[in-house]
Design an enzyme around this catalytic site. Structure first.
Site, mmCIF file in Angstrom:
data_model
loop_
_atom_site.group_PDB
_atom_site.id
_atom_site.type_symbol
_atom_site.label_atom_id
_atom_site.label_comp_id
_atom_site.label_asym_id
_atom_site.label_seq_id
_atom_site.Cartn_x
_atom_site.Cartn_y
_atom_site.Cartn_z
ATOM 1 N N VAL B 98 0.833 -1.208 0.000
ATOM 2 C CA VAL B 98 0.000 0.000 0.000
ATOM 3 C C VAL B 98 0.869 1.261 0.000
ATOM 4 O O VAL B 98 0.456 2.299 -0.549
ATOM 5 C CB VAL B 98 -0.997 -0.005 1.181
ATOM 6 C CG1 VAL B 98 -0.293 0.240 2.511
ATOM 7 C CG2 VAL B 98 -2.112 1.007 0.955
ATOM 8 N N GLY B 318 -4.755 -6.936 1.580
ATOM 9 C CA GLY B 318 -5.150 -6.081 2.692
ATOM 10 C C GLY B 318 -4.391 -4.777 2.654
ATOM 11 O O GLY B 318 -4.005 -4.305 1.577
ATOM 12 N N GLU B 319 -4.212 -4.156 3.818
ATOM 13 C CA GLU B 319 -3.418 -2.925 3.988
ATOM 14 C C GLU B 319 -4.142 -1.676 3.483
ATOM 15 O O GLU B 319 -3.629 -0.570 3.616
ATOM 16 C CB GLU B 319 -2.068 -2.994 3.245
ATOM 17 C CG GLU B 319 -1.200 -4.199 3.552
ATOM 18 C CD GLU B 319 0.130 -4.189 2.775
ATOM 19 O OE1 GLU B 319 0.315 -3.328 1.906
ATOM 20 O OE2 GLU B 319 0.973 -5.043 3.063
ATOM 21 N N GLY B 320 -5.271 -1.858 2.790
ATOM 22 C CA GLY B 320 -5.887 -0.765 2.043
ATOM 23 C C GLY B 320 -5.444 -0.752 0.597
ATOM 24 O O GLY B 320 -5.820 0.139 -0.176
#
Lengths: 348, 348
Positions: B98, B318-320
């Site tokens: 990200v 994930g992570e944004g």
């Protein structure tokens, strides 16, 4: 001297680089497979660029091939031909869809009139430097082009690709503008895949059921007229294509033969890519698909080319807009492969 | 003073602006519907911004909520908890997925430790300013948080949103980092939708069949333990969430209540969004979905929220990361609505 060595296979990206890119992807400090399609795209970016890790993709160049089509006078489109010239002017004013997206992403955009019916007397002569004719033939009744016009279109497309590559393109995009152009695109795809008109013909900019049935009949009439000339890609383009589609196909084939990757757009771009892969076998290894169009022929042609689009947003604007919209994701793929930490660097 | 007026409905974007945005979209010099999902997204951009045409979305701010989860010690993840702290350091070094995408798109990225097990003694104290505890409880055995910890988490999330909005966010993103976090996310979604563990539980970062069966059993055990407390969103977060998930939910609810649009990420972000919409009914009108995760619970929750993701790339990092990857397309949607020519301007 253009690079028109039709029929000779294209050299594929180096398998050793593909393997090295995959190794690096698997070595990133991310769970295996967590980047999904971006991981596969990253391998393609690295392999077609010939570098692991790949360099940032800064120079993306898009060319819109504009032209009219005789079939547009026969009830296959929701819009009149006069729109084609009006849209060429809109591209030049920076207010077409693809112009807005190209400005957003720093993509160079060049609009070229290969076969617009209008003279475009008020337009910069450079736009018309490769003009082959005023509207291509109505393919259900006659060949789109004469043999000489076809050669001029192919030479133009190759030359345009060479110019864009000389200007520093790291990634090329071919867009389109032309009322009625989903009809020759459907015919080219049907001819190349051996499918009937019913399976390839879509609604284009939005015709109703009656017009769709008519459009299917015209595509089938064109296929029947072409007969077994469709076994040859050059004859296919002459019979069923257009000046803009033939130039697009040569543009894409020349990019592949020159080792420059291409991001494909919608049904027009993918029809040209299918012909490019017939003119220059193996060219598809240099292509990635930017978006899935709503036209059924596009998905059929992408399956044949072994390509899975980055975006699936129900777009059907053409112009190269779907490909330009996908540019940030192709850039992301390359950047993730080059800039994300390696697990080996994180471990003590 | 934080904006924690839970239970009060959120004011929806002005219907008159939605209608004005749709009118403008229909007036663009493009075929009707040709922009596909980008057209619908453009209406959302304009309506949530309160402006037709919308302004360019320059200031996008993402916050990664990091935390550990007691269930991670019980065989639900392919990775050990120690990875959470290591990844916080990787975010701070700019080399997480990200981080790379945020740098590409000019998105501000802030990483906050809400409940990481490690002390992170070497890390900037600002990262730990909202730390609620060292690892949330193992939800199949105990509540994730005490009542006081839950309130502190909610207050933190609201305060973080207010800070980001004060810093000029036009669009917010909530990301996540935490080994094992797909387990509480699945439990929160199951609890909110009234579904059994079998329907919501996925492989997360990539567990095998045996571990998946075990993970399903733990999610069901957690749901059974929570019982009818799941009828209340605050109790649901206390029993089945975590410090990071509760803060994320409050962050999203506060954004919506403040009239700032949010782009959601994967299953963690969407679990938080579902709880945000329960804490602040109607919040979902301010949310768009960035990407479709491979986790089954994410699609179930998106259906409930009435959201259709921009990207579908098989990502599960994930992570944004999926939301940040989609930022250029949200920007494109707004720019197309503001900058493409109107048909009325082209006609003589």
């Amino acid at each position: 001297m253009t690079n028109l060595d039709w029929g000779t296979p294209v050299v594929a990206p180096d398998p050793a680089l593909v393997a090295a890119a995959r190794d690096r992807l698997e070595g990133l400090a991310t769970p295996a497979g967590a980047l999904g399609r971006l991981g596969e795209l990253a391998i393609w970016v690295a392999a077609t660029q010939g570098a692991v890790p790949p360099a940032p993709i800064e120079h993306v160049r898009a060319v819109v091939f504009a032209g009219d089509h005789g079939v547009a006078d026969h009830g296959v489109s929701a819009y009149p031909k006069a729109i084609t010239g009006a849209m060429v002017r809109t591209f030049l004013s920076g207010r077409a869809g693809v112009s807005v997206l190209a400005a957003q992403h720093g993509v160079s955009l060049r609009v070229l009139d290969l076969g617009v019916e209008e003279d475009l007397a008020d337009v910069d002569p450079a736009v018309k430097a490769f003009k082959v004719r005023h509207g291509s033939g109505a393919i259900h009744l006659e060949d789109a082009l004469t043999a000489d016009e076809l050669q001029r279109s192919l030479t133009a497309g190759a030359r345009i690709a060479e110019d864009e590559i000389a200007a520093g393109a790291q990634l090329l995009i071919g867009g389109d503008m032309g009322i009625g152009n989903t009809t020759p695109a459907a015919a080219l795809i049907a001819a190349s895949l051996g499918l009937p008109a019913t399976e390839v013909t879509g609604r284009g900019t939005g015709v109703d059921d009656t017009a769709l049935a008519h459009k299917i009949a015209l595509v089938q009439q064109a296929l029947d007229r072409a007969g077994d000339r469709v076994d040859d890609p050059v004859q296919t383009l002459q019979a069923l294509g257009s000046a803009d589609l033939a130039a697009s196909a040569a543009f894409l084939a020349t990019a592949a033969r020159s080792g420059v990757p291409v991001l494909l757009d919608g049904v027009i771009s993918v029809a040209a890519a299918l012909l490019a892969d017939r003119l220059a076998p193996g060219a598809a290894a240099w292509f990635a698909a930017g978006h899935r169009s709503t036209e059924p022929a596009q998905s059929l042609a992408l399956d044949k080319l072994g390509l899975d689009p980055v975006l699936d947003l129900g777009m059907r604007l053409g112009e190269g807009s779907g490909a330009v919209a996908a540019v940030p994701l192709v850039r992301s793929a390359g950047l993730l492969l080059s800039d994300v930490a390696l697990l080996a660097d994180l471990l003590p």
